[in-house]
Scaffold this active site. Structure first.
Site, PDB file in Angstrom:
ATOM      1  N   TYR A   5      78.135  46.808  17.919  1.00 53.60           N
ATOM      2  CA  TYR A   5      76.964  46.669  17.560  1.00 53.60           C
ATOM      3  C   TYR A   5      76.227  48.258  18.352  1.00 53.60           C
ATOM      4  CZ  TYR A   5      77.998  42.180  15.613  1.00 53.60           C
ATOM      5  OH  TYR A   5      78.383  41.332  14.934  1.00 53.60           O
ATOM      6  N   THR A  93      63.195  52.960  49.615  1.00 55.16           N
ATOM      7  CA  THR A  93      63.919  51.714  49.400  1.00 55.16           C
ATOM      8  C   THR A  93      64.813  51.529  48.265  1.00 55.16           C
ATOM      9  OG1 THR A  93      63.844  49.161  49.791  1.00 55.16           O
ATOM     10  CG2 THR A  93      62.096  50.287  48.386  1.00 55.16           C
ATOM     11  N   HIS A 141      56.569  28.492  -0.816  1.00 52.70           N
ATOM     12  CA  HIS A 141      57.265  27.103  -0.629  1.00 52.70           C
ATOM     13  C   HIS A 141      58.672  27.398  -1.388  1.00 52.70           C
ATOM     14  CE1 HIS A 141      53.618  25.402   0.865  1.00 52.70           C
ATOM     15  NE2 HIS A 141      53.195  26.106   0.065  1.00 52.70           N
ATOM     16  N   SER A 262      85.432  38.024   0.893  1.00 55.55           N
ATOM     17  CA  SER A 262      85.636  36.716   1.226  1.00 55.55           C
ATOM     18  C   SER A 262      87.218  36.920   1.428  1.00 55.55           C
ATOM     19  CB  SER A 262      85.293  35.718   0.249  1.00 55.55           C
ATOM     20  OG  SER A 262      86.308  34.384   0.645  1.00 55.55           O
ATOM     21  N   LYS A 268      83.625  37.176  -4.339  1.00 63.34           N
ATOM     22  CA  LYS A 268      82.340  37.367  -3.371  1.00 63.34           C
ATOM     23  C   LYS A 268      81.698  38.448  -2.918  1.00 63.34           C
ATOM     24  CE  LYS A 268      81.200  33.926  -1.331  1.00 63.34           C
ATOM     25  NZ  LYS A 268      79.837  33.006  -1.281  1.00 63.34           N
ATOM     26  N   ARG A 269      80.344  38.605  -3.093  1.00 63.43           N
ATOM     27  CA  ARG A 269      79.709  39.946  -2.600  1.00 63.43           C
ATOM     28  C   ARG A 269      78.656  39.084  -1.692  1.00 63.43           C
ATOM     29  NH1 ARG A 269      79.073  44.801  -7.107  1.00 63.43           N
ATOM     30  NH2 ARG A 269      80.961  44.892  -7.640  1.00 63.43           N
ATOM     31  N   GLU A 309      68.418  42.164  34.229  1.00 67.51           N
ATOM     32  CA  GLU A 309      68.137  43.368  33.607  1.00 67.51           C
ATOM     33  C   GLU A 309      69.155  44.146  33.387  1.00 67.51           C
ATOM     34  OE1 GLU A 309      63.417  43.446  35.303  1.00 67.51           O
ATOM     35  OE2 GLU A 309      64.926  44.757  36.178  1.00 67.51           O
ATOM     36  N   ARG A 310      70.233  43.976  34.161  1.00 71.71           N
ATOM     37  CA  ARG A 310      71.314  44.970  33.833  1.00 71.71           C
ATOM     38  C   ARG A 310      72.104  44.615  32.546  1.00 71.71           C
ATOM     39  NH1 ARG A 310      73.993  46.659  39.047  1.00 71.71           N
ATOM     40  NH2 ARG A 310      72.570  45.938  40.683  1.00 71.71           N
ATOM     41  N   ILE A 311      71.699  43.566  32.007  1.00 68.36           N
ATOM     42  CA  ILE A 311      72.102  42.962  30.864  1.00 68.36           C
ATOM     43  C   ILE A 311      71.133  43.425  29.628  1.00 68.36           C
ATOM     44  CG2 ILE A 311      72.897  40.855  29.279  1.00 68.36           C
ATOM     45  CD1 ILE A 311      74.153  39.709  31.939  1.00 68.36           C
TER      46      ILE A 311
END
Length: 432
Positions: A5, A93, A141, A262, A268-269, A309-311
């Site tokens: 990804y 710092t 709905h 599949s 299957k699509r 935050e590193r992740i």
């Protein structure tokens, strides 16, 4: 983030090499600022600018002993210098370096996201215009409501993404910030000039007040906006998933030659790209929660936010970049079936025109209650017996005494529902 990804340009921003380069640039710029103030010899700063470097393996080796990554970094850098090494990290710092470098990295990431958003918006605009008058069934709905157009559906996506872009610009400015204000934020050992100098050179803003760290409400807002973008993509993806169901098949994700849907069922699509977006949006919303948890730190600072935050910083920006590009391609290459849309509109026997029948009777003199109570039993008769609604109207003398055949025919004209499409497109900036 896993390679599956990740797109290279965004992933490279969050590489260890680029992170340490950003740290080093902050360190060097801080020394340049000190030199401007006459506190550090300019010739020493020139040597630092020319020779300062690092080796990642050496940083990690030192960190095994120091158990502090910034100390390991500054010592590794110092090993590449001569006597001028004493000015490395002077007055700073750790978080002066880390948070300011983060602001610079966010700036780089945001430049990519900004391009992604603009490209994505353009794709939606083109597809919306293409199907501006492609009539389809509007559903509420999950039940047939009244006709709309596929272009109008896409236009809602366009408007939503414009709002996301506005939110993004505000939130991006918040995290594109630095702080070089010392251990508790009071500039005791470093003047504000250094902070301004460094931030100006990096093209980020100097945060007006800080503790040892930048205030994390800025980051919470930023991750909330990225979550909003991801959720908008998920909403769009969910729509495609619904419209691709076999019994509807109004749209379909592009299915390439040789692609398999599949391992067991050759026919299957599946809308796997859109399903993928749903899953990744869940991850990003989880990171948003983490960003909010990071706001509440002890006193002037603790490091409970740091590990998180590193992740979430790399993973969320990498995922948003991936989602905008992948879903943009899905929309761009989406197969649309207007004939299936037309067929599906007819599958509920013309009941979708019940409101128009009622309103037409009101226009002919009936009260709303009279018209509603006259039309509703016929809708029930049509649905329960699976027969067309129109002949039931035509067979009722109470209706035919008020409406001509031409007027009844016009009630069942789906083009009627497109009469305001141009106006709506103009309102959101999609007019010709």
């Amino acid at each position: 983030m896993i390679n599956r990804y990740s797109r290279p340009e965004m992933a490279n921003i969050w590489s260890e090499e680029n992170k340490y380069r950003a740290w080093l640039e902050v360190e060097i710029l801080a020394d340049e600022a000190w030199a401007e103030l006459g506190e550090i010899p300019k010739e020493d700063v020139a040597k630092i600018r020319e020779k300062a470097d690092f080796d990642i393996d050496r940083i990690l080796e030192i960190e095994q002993q120091t158990r502090h990554d910034v100390v390991a970094f500054t010592r590794a850098v110092s090993e590449t210098l001569g006597e001028e090494r004493k000015w490395v990290h002077f007055g700073l710092t750790s978080t002066d370096v880390v948070d300011t470098a983060y602001g610079y990295l966010y700036k780089q990431a945001n430049a990519i996201i900004r391009k992604d958003l603009d490209n994505f918006l353009s794709i939606i605009a083109d597809k919306a215009k293409e199907h501006k008058f492609t009539i389809m069934m509007g559903r509420t709905h999950g039940v047939h409501a009244e006709p709309t157009t596929f272009g109008l559906k896409l236009a809602t996506w366009y408007s939503e993404m414009k709002r996301n872009i506005e939110r993004f610009e505000h939130a991006a400015a918040g995290v594109e910030a630095g702080k070089i204000s010392g251990a508790v934020g009071n500039f005791a050992n470093i003047p504000p000039f250094v902070e301004k100098y460094v931030c100006d050179k990096l093209g980020i803003r100097a945060q007006e007040i800080s503790t040892q760290v930048l205030p994390r409400d800025l980051h919470a807002e930023y991750f909330a906006v990225l979550a909003s973008i991801a959720t908008s993509i998920e909403r769009m993806a969910t729509e495609i998933r619904g419209l691709q169901k076999s019994e509807q098949r109004e749209v379909e994700e592009f299915f390439a030659k040789g692609q398999k849907g599949s391992s067991a069922m050759p026919h299957k699509r599946n809308p796997i790209g859109s399903e993928n977006m749903t899953g990744l949006a869940r991850v990003i919303r989880g990171h948003m929660v983490t960003a909010y948890e990071n706001v509440s730190l002890w006193h002037e600072r603790d490091i409970s936010h740091s590990s998180a935050e590193r992740i979430i910083a790399p993973d969320t920006t990498i995922l948003i970049d991936y989602m905008l590009n992948r879903f943009g391609n899905i929309v761009k290459n989406l197969t649309v079936f207007p004939e299936n849309m037309k067929r599906n509109m007819g599958s509920t026997f013309g009941l979708i025109f019940s409101q128009r029948a009622m309103l037409t009777l009101i226009e002919k003199g009936m009260t709303r209650e009279q018209a509603y109570d006259l039309v509703q039993p016929k809708t029930a008769q049509s649905w329960d017996n699976q027969v067309d609604f129109k002949p039931l109207l035509e067979a009722d003398p109470e209706i035919t005494s008020r409406l001509s055949q031409e007027e009844i025919d016009e009630i069942f004209n789906p083009v009627y529902y497109t009469k305001r499409v141009d106006e709506i497109f103009d309102r959101i900036g999609l007019g010709d």
